[in-house]
Design an enzyme around this catalytic site. Structure first.
Site, PDB file in Angstrom:
ATOM      1  N   ARG A  81       1.097  -1.341   0.039  1.00 39.10           N
ATOM      2  CA  ARG A  81       0.430  -0.268   0.303  1.00 39.10           C
ATOM      3  C   ARG A  81       0.948   1.043  -0.327  1.00 39.10           C
ATOM      4  O   ARG A  81       0.193   2.063  -0.301  1.00 39.10           O
ATOM      5  CB  ARG A  81      -1.162  -0.262   1.219  1.00 39.10           C
ATOM      6  CG  ARG A  81      -1.485  -0.872   1.263  1.00 39.10           C
ATOM      7  CD  ARG A  81      -2.812  -0.384   0.857  1.00 39.10           C
ATOM      8  NE  ARG A  81      -3.635   0.116   1.459  1.00 39.10           N
ATOM      9  CZ  ARG A  81      -4.803   1.468   0.971  1.00 39.10           C
ATOM     10  NH1 ARG A  81      -5.282   1.013  -0.163  1.00 39.10           N
ATOM     11  NH2 ARG A  81      -5.255   2.421   1.767  1.00 39.10           N
ATOM     12  N   GLN A 112      -9.346  11.508   6.566  1.00 33.98           N
ATOM     13  CA  GLN A 112      -8.913  10.092   7.034  1.00 33.98           C
ATOM     14  C   GLN A 112      -8.347   8.789   6.203  1.00 33.98           C
ATOM     15  O   GLN A 112      -8.428   8.088   7.200  1.00 33.98           O
ATOM     16  CB  GLN A 112     -10.784   9.139   6.733  1.00 33.98           C
ATOM     17  CG  GLN A 112     -12.437  10.167   7.507  1.00 33.98           C
ATOM     18  CD  GLN A 112     -13.507   9.399   6.737  1.00 33.98           C
ATOM     19  OE1 GLN A 112     -13.928   8.258   7.312  1.00 33.98           O
ATOM     20  NE2 GLN A 112     -13.641  10.254   6.175  1.00 33.98           N
ATOM     21  N   ASN A 113      -7.746   9.607   5.482  1.00 35.39           N
ATOM     22  CA  ASN A 113      -7.050   9.570   4.343  1.00 35.39           C
ATOM     23  C   ASN A 113      -5.511   9.082   5.143  1.00 35.39           C
ATOM     24  O   ASN A 113      -5.205  10.049   5.658  1.00 35.39           O
ATOM     25  CB  ASN A 113      -6.713  10.308   3.159  1.00 35.39           C
ATOM     26  CG  ASN A 113      -7.895   9.962   2.358  1.00 35.39           C
ATOM     27  OD1 ASN A 113      -9.165   8.909   2.742  1.00 35.39           O
ATOM     28  ND2 ASN A 113      -8.143  10.830   1.109  1.00 35.39           N
ATOM     29  N   VAL A 114      -5.058   8.151   4.933  1.00 35.09           N
ATOM     30  CA  VAL A 114      -3.248   7.765   5.576  1.00 35.09           C
ATOM     31  C   VAL A 114      -2.405   8.029   4.428  1.00 35.09           C
ATOM     32  O   VAL A 114      -1.533   7.675   4.753  1.00 35.09           O
ATOM     33  CB  VAL A 114      -2.979   6.163   5.965  1.00 35.09           C
ATOM     34  CG1 VAL A 114      -4.011   5.719   6.935  1.00 35.09           C
ATOM     35  CG2 VAL A 114      -3.695   5.426   4.798  1.00 35.09           C
ATOM     36  N   ASP A 115      -2.737   8.695   3.399  1.00 38.86           N
ATOM     37  CA  ASP A 115      -1.807   9.347   2.096  1.00 38.86           C
ATOM     38  C   ASP A 115      -1.531  10.048   2.693  1.00 38.86           C
ATOM     39  O   ASP A 115      -1.871  10.948   3.060  1.00 38.86           O
ATOM     40  CB  ASP A 115      -2.416   8.495   0.675  1.00 38.86           C
ATOM     41  CG  ASP A 115      -3.500   9.901   0.380  1.00 38.86           C
ATOM     42  OD1 ASP A 115      -3.827  10.901   0.185  1.00 38.86           O
ATOM     43  OD2 ASP A 115      -4.214   8.888   0.244  1.00 38.86           O
ATOM     44  N   HIS A 130      -6.957   9.155  11.476  1.00 40.95           N
ATOM     45  CA  HIS A 130      -6.214   6.989  10.859  1.00 40.95           C
ATOM     46  C   HIS A 130      -5.044   7.925  10.869  1.00 40.95           C
ATOM     47  O   HIS A 130      -4.730   6.452  10.317  1.00 40.95           O
ATOM     48  CB  HIS A 130      -6.973   7.184   9.728  1.00 40.95           C
ATOM     49  CG  HIS A 130      -8.885   6.812   9.709  1.00 40.95           C
ATOM     50  ND1 HIS A 130     -10.315   6.735   9.267  1.00 40.95           N
ATOM     51  CD2 HIS A 130      -9.989   7.426  11.512  1.00 40.95           C
ATOM     52  CE1 HIS A 130     -11.198   6.900   9.663  1.00 40.95           C
ATOM     53  NE2 HIS A 130     -10.823   6.902  10.838  1.00 40.95           N
ATOM     54  N   CYS A 141       6.099  -0.528  22.008  1.00 38.84           N
ATOM     55  CA  CYS A 141       6.277   0.684  23.591  1.00 38.84           C
ATOM     56  C   CYS A 141       5.958   2.262  23.074  1.00 38.84           C
ATOM     57  O   CYS A 141       5.939   2.978  23.359  1.00 38.84           O
ATOM     58  CB  CYS A 141       8.134   0.484  24.218  1.00 38.84           C
ATOM     59  SG  CYS A 141       8.567   0.361  22.775  1.00 38.84           S
ATOM     60  N   GLY A 200     -15.643  12.938  -0.792  1.00 36.28           N
ATOM     61  CA  GLY A 200     -15.718  11.336  -0.873  1.00 36.28           C
ATOM     62  C   GLY A 200     -15.529  10.428  -0.215  1.00 36.28           C
ATOM     63  O   GLY A 200     -14.826   9.450   0.517  1.00 36.28           O
ATOM     64  N   SER A 202     -17.434   7.523   2.475  1.00 29.80           N
ATOM     65  CA  SER A 202     -19.412   6.809   2.496  1.00 29.80           C
ATOM     66  C   SER A 202     -20.361   7.269   4.030  1.00 29.80           C
ATOM     67  O   SER A 202     -21.096   7.180   4.586  1.00 29.80           O
ATOM     68  CB  SER A 202     -18.605   5.355   2.690  1.00 29.80           C
ATOM     69  OG  SER A 202     -17.772   5.166   3.550  1.00 29.80           O
TER      70      SER A 202
HETATM   71  P1  OAD Z   1     -14.952   4.592   1.499  1.00 31.29           P
HETATM   72  O1  OAD Z   1     -14.595   3.614   0.671  1.00 31.29           O
HETATM   73  O2  OAD Z   1     -15.987   3.591   2.632  1.00 31.29           O
HETATM   74  O3  OAD Z   1     -15.837   5.328   0.775  1.00 31.29           O
HETATM   75  C1  OAD Z   1     -15.626   6.044  -0.082  1.00 31.29           C
HETATM   76  C2  OAD Z   1     -16.363   7.091  -0.836  1.00 31.29           C
HETATM   77  O4  OAD Z   1     -15.588   7.829  -2.492  1.00 31.29           O
HETATM   78  C3  OAD Z   1     -17.284   6.839  -1.721  1.00 31.29           C
HETATM   79  O5  OAD Z   1     -18.905   7.611  -0.828  1.00 31.29           O
HETATM   80  C4  OAD Z   1     -17.151   6.753  -2.899  1.00 31.29           C
HETATM   81  O6  OAD Z   1     -18.697   6.944  -3.193  1.00 31.29           O
HETATM   82  C5  OAD Z   1     -16.671   7.715  -2.449  1.00 31.29           C
HETATM   83  N1  OAD Z   1     -16.130   8.205  -4.402  1.00 31.29           N
HETATM   84  C6  OAD Z   1     -15.209   6.841  -4.826  1.00 31.29           C
HETATM   85  N2  OAD Z   1     -15.150   7.601  -5.778  1.00 31.29           N
HETATM   86  C7  OAD Z   1     -15.307   9.443  -5.740  1.00 31.29           C
HETATM   87  C8  OAD Z   1     -14.390  10.425  -6.577  1.00 31.29           C
HETATM   88  N3  OAD Z   1     -13.622  10.046  -7.686  1.00 31.29           N
HETATM   89  N4  OAD Z   1     -14.684  11.646  -6.135  1.00 31.29           N
HETATM   90  C9  OAD Z   1     -15.553  11.347  -4.652  1.00 31.29           C
HETATM   91  N5  OAD Z   1     -15.682  10.948  -3.924  1.00 31.29           N
HETATM   92  C10 OAD Z   1     -15.716   9.038  -4.448  1.00 31.29           C
HETATM   93  O7  OAD Z   1     -14.097   5.158   2.180  1.00 31.29           O
HETATM   94  P2  OAD Z   1     -13.347   6.167   3.904  1.00 31.29           P
HETATM   95  O8  OAD Z   1     -14.905   6.920   3.734  1.00 31.29           O
HETATM   96  O9  OAD Z   1     -12.793   6.818   3.451  1.00 31.29           O
HETATM   97  O10 OAD Z   1     -10.388   3.484   8.255  1.00 31.29           O
HETATM   98  O11 OAD Z   1     -13.429   5.576   5.207  1.00 31.29           O
HETATM   99  C11 OAD Z   1     -13.697   5.399   6.163  1.00 31.29           C
HETATM  100  C12 OAD Z   1     -11.914   4.288   6.237  1.00 31.29           C
HETATM  101  O12 OAD Z   1     -13.067   2.997   6.656  1.00 31.29           O
HETATM  102  C13 OAD Z   1     -11.096   4.677   6.137  1.00 31.29           C
HETATM  103  O13 OAD Z   1     -10.295   5.824   7.201  1.00 31.29           O
HETATM  104  C14 OAD Z   1     -10.589   3.636   6.604  1.00 31.29           C
HETATM  105  C15 OAD Z   1     -11.174   2.952   6.149  1.00 31.29           C
HETATM  106  O14 OAD Z   1     -12.025   1.074   7.161  1.00 31.29           O
HETATM  107  C16 OAD Z   1      -9.138   3.145   8.522  1.00 31.29           C
HETATM  108  O15 OAD Z   1      -8.511   2.389   7.882  1.00 31.29           O
HETATM  109  C17 OAD Z   1      -9.106   3.242  10.512  1.00 31.29           C
END
Ligand code: OAD
Length: 266
Positions: A81, A112-115, A130, A141, A200, A202
């Site tokens: 990744r 919420q992105n780790v990038d 995150h 530790c 972007g 969910s």
């Molecule tokens: P998700 O994968 O749950 O949701 C991604 C969202 O991006 C969806 O609602 C898509 O419709 C939308 N999407 C897709 N392509 C897009 C685009 N080109 N422009 C805009 N939106 C687009 O990802 P997150 O909501 O970020 O946590 O997920 C939240 C957390 O769940 C992450 O940070 C991670 C994961 O488990 C940890 O790792 C703790």
């Protein structure tokens, strides 16, 4: 009235309405999720066909239990990744958010992105709720660790020179607490902003998904950018339905024109 407009005209009107709200705001908070990096080639988590969690089990790869059961598998997955994130380039959506920050007195980008694509696009005030995939620490530790070249292809994680426990990526796994300072700053931004943008995500992972609720309670309008309906769409005043890489540059340009008009009234 909207019924007689075509899709593009409808979107143009929605962008103008959103730009009007944003241009009038002095304090802006933004929550981004995996979708903002999708157009950079970094996969999302929950999209039906392409999402990571439809192909991999988060319990195996993103939890203490999974790490204890198979530290090598978890390490190799995160190295893969990391390489993907390093190869990725910020897209116009990231750049537009950096441009919006530059023209806003108080701007907090909560991701919420780790990038690190927001930072590479020029964003400065970024809170990583995150964690960050390019940082590492000891799972025992907590001592920070600097990744070495040879760690990247190693079958097992390196071990801590201090306590000999395994090194792990500094990302938040399921069941773990979010970094306290980042969360507190994010909550403060949500409670004090004039407008809250949701881009972007969910909106199903808490406490991040609670931030727009906090903003809404303080009467800040919510503006969402997402091609699909999310768990947060219902509370949004305006939902811009489309990819952020295409829509955010249009939105921020509309804000810039309005701000320029405010500064130089005829
Ligand atoms: P998700 O994968 O749950 O949701 C991604 C969202 O991006 C969806 O609602 C898509 O419709 C939308 N999407 C897709 N392509 C897009 C685009 N080109 N422009 C805009 N939106 C687009 O990802 P997150 O909501 O970020 O946590 O997920 C939240 C957390 O769940 C992450 O940070 C991670 C994961 O488990 C940890 O790792 C703790």
């Amino acid at each position: 009235m909207f019924a007689r407009l075509n899709m593009n005209e409808k979107m143009e009107r929605l962008i103008e309405s959103a730009a009007e709200i944003i241009a009038a705001a002095r304090r802006i908070a933004v929550l981004t999720g995996a979708g903002v990096s999708a157009e950079s080639g970094v996969g999302t988590f929950r999209d039906a066909q392409t999402g990571l969690w439809s192909r991999f089990d988060p319990q195996q790869l993103a939890s203490q239990e999974g790490f204890a059961a198979d530290p090598g598998r978890v390490w190799r997955w995160y190295m893969h990744r990391l390489e993907m994130v390093e190869r990725a380039r910020p897209n116009p959506g990231h750049a537009a958010l950096a441009a919006l920050e530059a023209m806003t007195p108080t701007f907090t980008l909560i991701t919420q992105n780790v990038d690190d694509l927001h930072e590479r696009a020029g964003s400065r005030n970024v809170l990583h709720l995150h964690g960050r995939i390019e940082r590492f620490h000891c799972n025992g530790c907590g001592l920070p660790y600097t990744l070495r070249m040879e760690d990247r292809d190693a079958p097992m994680p390196p071990t801590c020179t201090f306590c000999t426990d395994y090194i792990r990526p500094s990302v938040v796994w399921f069941g773990e607490l979010l970094p306290a300072q980042e969360l507190a700053e994010a909550q403060r931004a949500a409670e004090t902003c004039d407008v809250f943008l949701v881009i972007g995500t969910s909106g199903v992972v808490y406490p991040a998904a609670h931030l727009p609720v906090m903003a809404k309670r303080r009467a800040a309008p919510i503006i969402e950018v997402n091609p699909e309906e999310s768990a947060l769409s219902e509370m949004a005043e305006i939902w811009l339905s489309g990819p952020s890489g295409a829509l955010l540059p249009r939105l921020v340009e509309a804000v810039r024109l309005r701000r320029a008009g405010q500064e130089n009234p005829r």
